[in-house]
Design a protein around this motif. Sequence first.
Motif, PDB file in Angstrom:
ATOM      1  N   ASP A 240      -0.445   4.403   0.234  1.00  0.00           N
ATOM      2  CA  ASP A 240      -1.136   5.468   0.954  1.00  0.00           C
ATOM      3  C   ASP A 240      -0.319   5.866   2.187  1.00  0.00           C
ATOM      4  OD1 ASP A 240      -2.881   6.623   3.054  1.00  0.00           O
ATOM      5  OD2 ASP A 240      -4.478   6.303   1.601  1.00  0.00           O
TER       6      ASP A 240
ATOM      7  N   PRO B  89      -1.552  -5.455   4.329  1.00  0.00           N
ATOM      8  CA  PRO B  89      -2.844  -4.976   3.824  1.00  0.00           C
ATOM      9  C   PRO B  89      -3.859  -6.094   3.631  1.00  0.00           C
ATOM     10  CG  PRO B  89      -1.178  -4.885   2.099  1.00  0.00           C
ATOM     11  CD  PRO B  89      -0.463  -5.174   3.380  1.00  0.00           C
TER      12      PRO B  89
ATOM     13  N   ARG C  84      -7.953  -2.281   1.026  1.00  0.00           N
ATOM     14  CA  ARG C  84      -6.615  -1.847   0.619  1.00  0.00           C
ATOM     15  C   ARG C  84      -6.049  -2.687  -0.512  1.00  0.00           C
ATOM     16  NH1 ARG C  84      -5.547   3.280   2.157  1.00  0.00           N
ATOM     17  NH2 ARG C  84      -6.830   3.638   4.014  1.00  0.00           N
ATOM     18  N   THR C  85      -6.585  -3.870  -0.721  1.00  0.00           N
ATOM     19  CA  THR C  85      -6.072  -4.743  -1.783  1.00  0.00           C
ATOM     20  C   THR C  85      -7.080  -4.935  -2.906  1.00  0.00           C
ATOM     21  OG1 THR C  85      -6.858  -6.762  -0.683  1.00  0.00           O
ATOM     22  CG2 THR C  85      -4.638  -5.999  -0.145  1.00  0.00           C
TER      23      THR C  85
ATOM     24  N   TRP D 272      -2.100   5.636   5.693  1.00  0.00           N
ATOM     25  CA  TRP D 272      -2.266   4.258   6.170  1.00  0.00           C
ATOM     26  C   TRP D 272      -0.927   3.680   6.621  1.00  0.00           C
ATOM     27  CZ3 TRP D 272      -0.636  -0.731   5.130  1.00  0.00           C
ATOM     28  CH2 TRP D 272      -1.419  -1.760   5.682  1.00  0.00           C
TER      29      TRP D 272
ATOM     30  N   TYR E 239      -5.215  -6.774   7.074  1.00  0.00           N
ATOM     31  CA  TYR E 239      -6.060  -5.618   7.406  1.00  0.00           C
ATOM     32  C   TYR E 239      -7.434  -5.766   6.758  1.00  0.00           C
ATOM     33  CZ  TYR E 239      -7.707  -0.763   7.380  1.00  0.00           C
ATOM     34  OH  TYR E 239      -8.467   0.384   7.530  1.00  0.00           O
ATOM     35  N   ASP E 240      -7.432  -6.022   5.460  1.00  0.00           N
ATOM     36  CA  ASP E 240      -8.702  -6.163   4.746  1.00  0.00           C
ATOM     37  C   ASP E 240      -9.554  -7.286   5.327  1.00  0.00           C
ATOM     38  OD1 ASP E 240      -8.105  -4.095   3.055  1.00  0.00           O
ATOM     39  OD2 ASP E 240      -8.019  -5.312   1.226  1.00  0.00           O
TER      40      ASP E 240
ATOM     41  N   VAL F  27       0.855  -1.191   0.000  1.00  0.00           N
ATOM     42  CA  VAL F  27       0.000   0.000   0.000  1.00  0.00           C
ATOM     43  C   VAL F  27       0.888   1.238   0.000  1.00  0.00           C
ATOM     44  CG1 VAL F  27      -1.727   1.297   1.283  1.00  0.00           C
ATOM     45  CG2 VAL F  27      -1.862  -1.197   1.178  1.00  0.00           C
TER      46      VAL F  27
END
Length: 322
Positions: A257, A278, A301-302, A260, A281-282, A255
């Motif tokens: 970002d 990520p 995020r993915t 983030w 996280y997702d 990621v």
Amino acid sequence: MARRGWVFLVITIMGLVACQPAGIMYIGLVAPFEGRDRAIGYDAVFGARLAVRMWNTTHPAGPKVMLIALDDQGDPILAQERARQIVAYPSLIAVIGHFRPETTWAAAPIYRAAGIPLIAPLIPADRAPEGALPTAPDQRTVVAALLQALPPGDGRVLWIVRDDEERWFGPEVEALFRERGWVVHKRNWEEASPQDDEPVFFDGRAVHAGEAVRRWRSSGWRGLLLGGPGLLHPDLLAFREAEGRIWAVAETRRVEDAEWRTAYQAIALGMSPGPYAPLAYDLIWVVMQMHARSAFRWEGRTGTWWWEQGHLRKDPAWFLER
């Protein structure tokens, strides 16, 4: 983080489970936190912890989520033990794990028998254990993606190199490459000897891939190294960055970002997020929404995640990373 520190973290989480009020949902994450694959576990668990924090912050009225993280050390026998331990927790709604094929396959029957959903990241969908919810594409999709990095086969040689410790793919991949005109040579990683620019599809431990690439490069090999999510392992990071001739297909990505990444680093003691963060996280967000809704579309995020009629998918399904 030292092993003692990780054990303390797990014990602390266990203690919190016992004293929390009703209405909290528990999600398990089982991964290697010691041994050769420890970097996978730490990358994933900090991504999961960030997701838990953000979910609880943005859902003040509940339901709240708490993470239970256990270490299987990348060992199939220990993976079964950890699976038996974690399914005993009350209010456990799902487990995310185990981030390696052998440990996932070993533990899957325990979750299935207990009726606990297992989210199985990284393993090709048509190689996932019975009853598990895969997040990766199937083998045909992986091979088709890798072929984008190659010229037409037209009778050229392609190597399929494996070891005896880790297998992400089945025998189907050989047929898939042959369909596209490649002459396939199959060897163990210690015996393979690719020449010139012959591409290599490596299906095994990343540490073995690194050792093999060093040996082949010293003998003049200059071909592409191809593979699935196993090639995202930190053992090959230096090769990927230095050469740009390693191509990996996986359903996760890094990621970019900045906000983030900063939030992740604040939880991860300054470490930068890798490719597993990520995805973990997702999946925390995905599990919580699966538990509450029969269908949803959610931008993670993915990629964009879809849950409908008991099936989980993501667009884009895969990323080709150099």
